[in-house]
Enzyme design. Sequence first.
Site, PDB file in Angstrom:
ATOM      1  N   CYS A   1      -0.419   4.555  17.249  1.00 20.01           N
ATOM      2  CA  CYS A   1      -1.340   3.462  16.964  1.00 20.01           C
ATOM      3  C   CYS A   1      -0.553   2.337  16.308  1.00 20.01           C
ATOM      4  O   CYS A   1       0.607   2.536  15.921  1.00 20.01           O
ATOM      5  CB  CYS A   1      -2.497   3.925  16.072  1.00 20.01           C
TER       6      CYS A   1
ATOM      7  N   HIS B   1      -7.186   0.856   6.673  1.00 18.88           N
ATOM      8  CA  HIS B   1      -5.870   1.227   6.172  1.00 18.88           C
ATOM      9  C   HIS B   1      -4.858   0.161   6.534  1.00 18.88           C
ATOM     10  O   HIS B   1      -5.060  -0.633   7.450  1.00 18.88           O
ATOM     11  CB  HIS B   1      -5.432   2.574   6.740  1.00 18.88           C
TER      12      HIS B   1
END
Length: 662
Positions: free
Chosen positions: A180, A68
């Site tokens: 993250c 991603h």
Amino acid sequence: MSDTSGLITPALVDLYLAPEEKNEALRALAQRLVAEGRVTDLDGFLADIAAREAQAPTGMGDGIGIPHCRSPHVTQPSLAFGRSARGVDFDAPDGRPADLVFMIAAPAGADDTHLQILAALARRLMDPTFTGALRDAESPSAVAARINGEEPPATAPEPAAAAEPASADSGLRLVAVTSCPTGIAHTYMAAKALELAAARAGARIQVETQGSAGTTPLAPEVIAAADAVIFAHDVEIRDRARFAGKPTVDVGVKAGVNRADELIAQAAGLVADAGGARPATAPAAPVAAPTGEHWAQRLRTYLMTGVSYMIPFVAAGGLLIALAFAIGGYQIASAPSVLGHFDWTSSHSWAAMLFQTGKTSFGFLVPVLSGYIAWAIADRAALAAGIAGGAVSVAVGAGFLGGIVSGLAAGFLVLWMIRWNVPRAIRGIMPVVVIPLLSVAAVGFLMFVVVGSPIASAMSGLTDWLNGLSGSNAILLGALLGAMMAFDMGGPLNKVAYTFAAGALTTAGTTPDAGSLKVMAAVMAAGMTPPLGMALATVVRRRLFTPDERENGKAAWVLGASFITEGAIPFAAADPLRVIPAGIAGSMTAGGLTMAFGSTLRAPHGGIWVLPLIGSPFLYLVAVAAGTAVTTAVVVLLKGMRKPAAEPAAASAVAVKQPAAV
């Protein structure tokens, strides 16, 4: 209908994903996004995906891969899905290849609504019923309907993740924060996993997701009532001081995804050790502490954080000083302050102003380095002690080595203090009064009395050694620094070499041929040659490179000339066993020759654009050209020893952008 409606269409589903190699699989899925008009530039998007993959593996375990990124080449939040019979290796912690690959594509400027759609999908990936249905789906339409929430689940939906135990007042109360690097997938998957694990353990948990979809901070009363805290993160927690005094489990975000039950158990163990356990809900014994490798990785992150915040000061200060010398000569260093002696029509006054501004900027290097190392460890509560320790390091002559020591000391000291179990009455003033007071005093004592003088002596010796370098010693140092610059092309070794040169630059004084200026010249020459060498190789032996690599070669000319070593990363990602040795050979040549020629450089960045500021510029260009030629010759030789058709074309990537990339 789910919030994920419209995320995927049947045309974005590949139920027979053929490639087993990761880069090829990524390209196959990305091509579907391009064909549907959801990605405008295939290679640019793949570069952004590769940059995210370089930060940390995206294999989640249990056969799931979630490559991603956020990219300016994405037109709308989208998902391409692939189901692989043999699996694709995404470096999952359980070693299992991914048979389900979810390529999540978010626009660079996506609004909160778009990002919340992706966050919702990330949470659903933690539901075995959801992933199981995708493994059993017989058509792309069924997969798209399931992901978009248009098909009802075959079984009853899972209970609410944060469902309270039967006795609301007898359960373990936890809070958690997840984050993250991109804030798209792992942040929300870790949150979901922790919520499910807490429900299984009969505990209550509230999770703050510091992700791209926005953050809703935990209420102060919720934090105050919590028995323990879980941090599952790969970027630093914002406002960590809110949790001062709480027993804390601190791990990477992937541990939150893959070991949520163990983290809940570990938190319960910490509460029990503090005498606050609730026997009715106490889970199993706590798990072992993170391994040494984990902390080594964290230590590198702390140091790189400090360096990244320091580099803009290095670049600004160094270039200003170099320009001042170019305009007014080295004697400009002794000019009086421009506060009362500035003449608008005098080049001497302008040179003096540039020098004094650059020197002031240089004065912030060590405090900023130290402060942000401490900040990376313990958030803003450690900034005061880190910056003060760095300032003391400058005062005692300990330089950037002292700044590293003071930053680490301040960070770990404050991290320890944050975890003190203090009375609630003083908990509110801990981060603004108690912690700064005690930590600044302690770090000041450490630097003034204990380690400052020995480090200052070491720095003085290093400066004298650099200034006295000559002959074979200088050439060997240049070759070693060159190897470090090319080995990981923007990674930790590259940054260590650059930081060494930039730190030495601050000790150069006004001596035109100081050894530290030669070191800076060698490091910049060595950092330029890997992308230049690869660019030249794509011209002289085109057939050895894929069309994508030849396109990357065009950009590598500019990147290499500008001292951006990461311009060679697309080539290294596609063929590391041939490209990296070639880059090392060329950079060692350039670094060694630059030292042998005695070229100097006061500017810490700029490539050929600061050529007027380089001592012996013609010989410097000879060194860069020689290094470029060696890189080209070695990579052509190595690539010529195998069939070019065997090369995959899928690693078209550019480097992760970093401050002052080198």
